[in-house]
Design a protein around this motif. Structure first.
Motif, mmCIF file in Angstrom:
data_model
loop_
_atom_site.group_PDB
_atom_site.id
_atom_site.type_symbol
_atom_site.label_atom_id
_atom_site.label_comp_id
_atom_site.label_asym_id
_atom_site.label_seq_id
_atom_site.Cartn_x
_atom_site.Cartn_y
_atom_site.Cartn_z
ATOM 1 N N GLY A 69 -3.957 0.004 8.542
ATOM 2 C CA GLY A 69 -5.324 -0.336 8.151
ATOM 3 C C GLY A 69 -5.610 -0.380 6.661
ATOM 4 O O GLY A 69 -6.353 -1.253 6.211
ATOM 5 N N PRO A 70 -5.042 0.513 5.841
ATOM 6 C CA PRO A 70 -5.343 0.487 4.412
ATOM 7 C C PRO A 70 -4.942 -0.809 3.700
ATOM 8 O O PRO A 70 -5.407 -1.077 2.596
ATOM 9 C CB PRO A 70 -4.535 1.673 3.865
ATOM 10 N N PHE A 71 -4.120 -1.621 4.331
ATOM 11 C CA PHE A 71 -3.670 -2.873 3.718
ATOM 12 C C PHE A 71 -4.552 -4.068 4.074
ATOM 13 O O PHE A 71 -4.443 -5.116 3.449
ATOM 14 C CB PHE A 71 -2.228 -3.173 4.155
ATOM 15 N N PHE A 72 -5.415 -3.934 5.084
ATOM 16 C CA PHE A 72 -6.191 -5.069 5.585
ATOM 17 C C PHE A 72 -7.207 -5.558 4.558
ATOM 18 O O PHE A 72 -7.991 -4.785 4.024
ATOM 19 C CB PHE A 72 -6.949 -4.709 6.864
ATOM 20 N N ARG B 270 -3.560 6.623 14.941
ATOM 21 C CA ARG B 270 -2.374 6.777 14.087
ATOM 22 C C ARG B 270 -1.889 5.416 13.593
ATOM 23 O O ARG B 270 -1.529 5.259 12.421
ATOM 24 C CB ARG B 270 -1.257 7.502 14.846
ATOM 25 N N TRP B 271 -1.881 4.431 14.487
ATOM 26 C CA TRP B 271 -1.478 3.070 14.127
ATOM 27 C C TRP B 271 -2.362 2.519 13.010
ATOM 28 O O TRP B 271 -1.878 2.026 12.000
ATOM 29 C CB TRP B 271 -1.534 2.190 15.379
ATOM 30 N N ARG B 272 -3.671 2.633 13.186
ATOM 31 C CA ARG B 272 -4.592 2.098 12.172
ATOM 32 C C ARG B 272 -4.500 2.859 10.859
ATOM 33 O O ARG B 272 -4.708 2.285 9.790
ATOM 34 C CB ARG B 272 -6.038 2.104 12.688
ATOM 35 N N ILE C 108 -3.719 -9.331 4.620
ATOM 36 C CA ILE C 108 -3.657 -8.121 3.809
ATOM 37 C C ILE C 108 -4.073 -8.423 2.368
ATOM 38 O O ILE C 108 -4.142 -9.578 1.954
ATOM 39 C CB ILE C 108 -2.251 -7.482 3.838
ATOM 40 N N THR C 109 -4.313 -7.367 1.625
ATOM 41 C CA THR C 109 -4.653 -7.481 0.214
ATOM 42 C C THR C 109 -3.465 -8.100 -0.525
ATOM 43 O O THR C 109 -2.339 -7.617 -0.387
ATOM 44 C CB THR C 109 -4.961 -6.091 -0.370
ATOM 45 N N PHE D 260 3.351 -3.347 2.766
ATOM 46 C CA PHE D 260 2.908 -3.605 4.131
ATOM 47 C C PHE D 260 4.093 -3.878 5.046
ATOM 48 O O PHE D 260 4.104 -3.427 6.195
ATOM 49 C CB PHE D 260 1.912 -4.762 4.183
ATOM 50 N N ASP D 261 5.091 -4.615 4.550
ATOM 51 C CA ASP D 261 6.290 -4.868 5.359
ATOM 52 C C ASP D 261 6.864 -3.548 5.873
ATOM 53 O O ASP D 261 7.185 -3.411 7.060
ATOM 54 C CB ASP D 261 7.362 -5.589 4.543
#
Length: 101
Positions: A81-84, A75-77, A10-11, A18-19
């Protein structure tokens, strides 16, 4: 049983956010998928922006077809996803030996 291992980067600096996001996504989306048997989320000690998502699936197809090709995957992504920092590396494993618990 199939073990999905997702190596997630993650970024930096977004660990606390993210946690919360990955825990929410796992409970509200992932855990409802057909063939889902359980999961663990591990955070790197030496590399705190590295996570391992370990998901137990009844079959390989439960993950690769049933979940990945479903609306739930979107929905999961949207949640995680925005943290990857990069796309996760995902592989699947079967047991050779082990101990209970």
């Amino acid at each position: 049983m199939i073990l999905e291992v997702a190596d997630i980067r993650i970024t930096p600096g977004r660990q606390a956010e993210f946690d919360a996001a990955i825990a929410h996504g796992a409970r509200s989306v992932l855990a409802l998928a057909e063939g889902y048997l359980g999961h663990e989320i591990r955070k790197g000690v030496e590399s705190p922006e590295r996570y391992l998502l370990l998901v137990r699936w009844a079959t390989l197809e439960a993950h690769t077809v049933g979940f990945r090709e479903s609306e739930a995957f979107g929905r999961w992504r949207a949640i995680v996803g925005p943290f990857f920092a990069a796309p996760p590396v995902v592989e699947h494993f079967t047991a050779v030996d082990g101990t209970p618990g």
